[in-house]
Write a protein that holds these residues in place. Structure first.
Motif: not given
Length: 167
Positions: A27-30, A104-107, A112-113
């Protein structure tokens, strides 16, 4: 000044991602804005079905109190379940590592991935935090007062420019 062909560097990045993540459900996050453009392209090139997650890390940066609120802050959007997912975080330029830390904090605020990997178009060094990208389009060295800026034209083509940073 160094000449950088963003389209050629992107093709290298996409090829590395294809080779590295064969058969994996990513899954992509930009990261706004350039990272989102790159993630949208990778979504097509890697055949990823899920929508691209979009992060604006302005409020998560540790220098927010110094830099203040940027006039172009946009809302973050992740329209898939982050918990248990393999996330490929995508950004245009990796420098100090502070943007990646903020992303990463926001993800993790979304869940929790299972795993987070990092892909960047340009790694320009200058790390202040222990952050490394697993997928890199190109590694370059520049003086600290020069910024690498990714732009996209109306046809969707990517271009890299270098600009002198202000004091």
């Amino acid at each position: 000044m160094l000449e950088l062909d963003a389209e050629t560097i992107y093709r290298h990045l996409a090829q590395r991602a294809r080779e590295t993540f064969v058969g994996e459900k990513l899954k992509l996050v930009g990261v706004h804005t350039g990272g989102v453009w790159l993630a949208e392209r990778l979504k097509l090139d890697l055949g990823i079905a899920d929508p691209v997650g979009i992060l604006d890390v302005s409020f998560y940066r540790d220098d927010f109190d110094q830099a203040g609120l940027k006039p172009a802050v946009r809302p973050s959007q992740i329209a898939f379940d982050v918990a248990g997912s393999h996330i490929l975080l995508v950004d245009d330029v990796l420098n100090s590592g502070r943007t990646v830390r903020a992303a990463m904090n926001e993800i993790f605020d979304y869940g929790r991935p299972a795993k987070v990997d990092l892909a960047v178009l340009i790694d320009r060094g200058g790390r202040e935090l222990p952050v490394a990208a697993g997928i890199v389009g190109a590694t370059i060295e520049l003086p600290p007062d020069v910024a690498v800026v990714l732009v996209r034209d109306d046809d969707g083509r990517l271009h890299l420019t270098m600009e002198k940073r202000g004091d």
